[in-house]
Design an enzyme around this catalytic site. Structure first.
Site, mmCIF file in Angstrom:
data_model
loop_
_atom_site.group_PDB
_atom_site.id
_atom_site.type_symbol
_atom_site.label_atom_id
_atom_site.label_comp_id
_atom_site.label_asym_id
_atom_site.label_seq_id
_atom_site.Cartn_x
_atom_site.Cartn_y
_atom_site.Cartn_z
ATOM 1 N N SER A 59 -12.176 0.705 -0.618
ATOM 2 C CA SER A 59 -12.658 1.030 -1.433
ATOM 3 C C SER A 59 -14.269 1.352 -1.753
ATOM 4 C CB SER A 59 -12.907 0.587 -2.661
ATOM 5 O OG SER A 59 -11.141 0.460 -3.026
ATOM 6 N N HIS A 89 0.995 -1.160 -0.123
ATOM 7 C CA HIS A 89 0.165 0.139 0.191
ATOM 8 C C HIS A 89 0.814 1.287 -0.248
ATOM 9 C CE1 HIS A 89 -2.709 -2.723 1.323
ATOM 10 N NE2 HIS A 89 -3.841 -2.237 1.279
ATOM 11 N N SER A 127 -10.991 0.360 6.211
ATOM 12 C CA SER A 127 -9.877 -0.230 5.001
ATOM 13 C C SER A 127 -9.293 0.360 4.115
ATOM 14 C CB SER A 127 -10.970 -1.375 4.688
ATOM 15 O OG SER A 127 -11.427 -2.680 5.606
ATOM 16 N N HIS A 128 -8.453 0.192 2.749
ATOM 17 C CA HIS A 128 -7.974 1.298 2.649
ATOM 18 C C HIS A 128 -9.361 1.170 1.657
ATOM 19 C CE1 HIS A 128 -7.005 -3.216 0.642
ATOM 20 N NE2 HIS A 128 -8.365 -3.083 0.261
ATOM 21 N N GLY A 129 -9.004 2.695 1.162
ATOM 22 C CA GLY A 129 -9.375 3.143 0.531
ATOM 23 C C GLY A 129 -10.870 4.129 -0.180
#
Length: 299
Positions: free
Chosen positions: A242, A181, A222-224
């Site tokens: 996302s 990441h 979480s990521h994004g």
């Protein structure tokens, strides 16, 4: 201590009864009333009212159960809950953290910390982090490289911001390899983040938390992920990679939003809901899998 008449004036309320001093606050349901006690009652709980009440009662202008024989003092306001919140600050002034970085904190040389901030004990601030003005970061929190935090934010203890998210791919030998990441986290102004929260950085872009978002304890972002302004994310919620949360959204405790799903503006995700499809604006969903219950009613 504050006089009930002064309190009513501060709350733009109507004072009825004998002025008295207020030194303590209790819940109405506790029944622990005495002459120096303040409590409040909402319209929906008028049925709980007892004329044996002592002290000071904050309630709405619709309240009509007061008479000359009443033993309590009344403060009528437009919004009792909001007035009660303000009264708490007047009677128990909030603790102000000093403008300092504790000696046990570790702050990278390339980090920039704004004016009037408090950085608590054993906080770690990584390379190229930017923290705005009047922000509080409490003890044992870790803010990883390239994170951007705005003004007037409050970040609790044991929070992880900007670490890598969970992403793997199998190689030709069947082994899982981590997907690095290289993005960051952007937190805008007036954001509150509770204790033991984890916010992952984006894989390539940013995980974004917009103005005035409030995040409870024990939440995983979480990521994004993008969270729109004025949204509330409550304890044990999990927002998958996302996913997109709109503005003025309520995500209730123990709910889960599947990766890449969206929740529209003014929606409500019920307790324990598992969202596997996009949620339209201004609707309420609940269940596993989450289903639409009704259009969201305005409070």
């Amino acid at each position: 201590m504050i006089n009930s008449k002064e309190l009513a004036e501060s709350l733009n309320g109507e004072h009825i009864g004998t002025p008295c001093s207020v030194t303590r606050i209790v819940q109405y349901k506790s029944g622990d009333f005495r002459e120096d006690t303040l409590t409040w009652l909402s319209d929906k709980n008028f049925h709980l009212f007892s004329k044996e009440l002592n002290g000071v009662l904050i309630t709405s202008r619709n309240f009509n159960l007061y008479d000359d024989q009443s033993s309590f003092t009344l403060i009528k306001v437009d919004n009792p809950r909001m007035a009660f919140m303000k009264a708490i600050d007047l009677i128990y002034p909030p603790k102000r953290h000093p403008s300092k970085t504790e000696s046990t904190a570790v702050v990278a040389a390339t980090a920039v910390i704004g004016e009037d901030c408090y950085i608590g004990h054993h906080v770690v601030v990584g390379e190229n982090v930017r923290i705005g003005n009047n922000t509080v970061v409490l003890h044992n929190t870790v803010i990883e490289d390239n994170t951007v935090i705005g003004d007037h934010c409050n970040i609790g203890t044991n929070v992880s911001i900007g670490g890598e998210g969970f992403g793997y791919e199998k190689d030709e030998n069947g082994r899982y390899l981590v997907i690095r990441h290289v993005g960051n986290v952007e937190i805008h102004d007036y954001v509150d983040i509770g204790n033991n929260v984890c916010i992952d950085r984006g894989v390539t872009g940013s995980t974004v938390i917009k103005n005035n978002v409030k995040i409870d304890n024990l939440v995983h972002i979480s990521h994004g992920v993008t969270i729109g302004a004025n949204s509330l994310i409550i304890a044990f919620a999990m927002l998958g990679g996302s996913s997109t949360i709109g503005e003025n959204v309520w995500v209730a405790p123990s709910s889960a939003i599947m990766n890449q799903k969206s929740v529209g503006d003014n929606a409500l995700v019920g307790m324990g809901a598992v969202v596997v499809k996009d949620v339209a604006a201004a609707t309420t969903v609940a269940g596993n899998p989450a289903k639409v219950l009704l259009p969201k009613t305005q409070s």
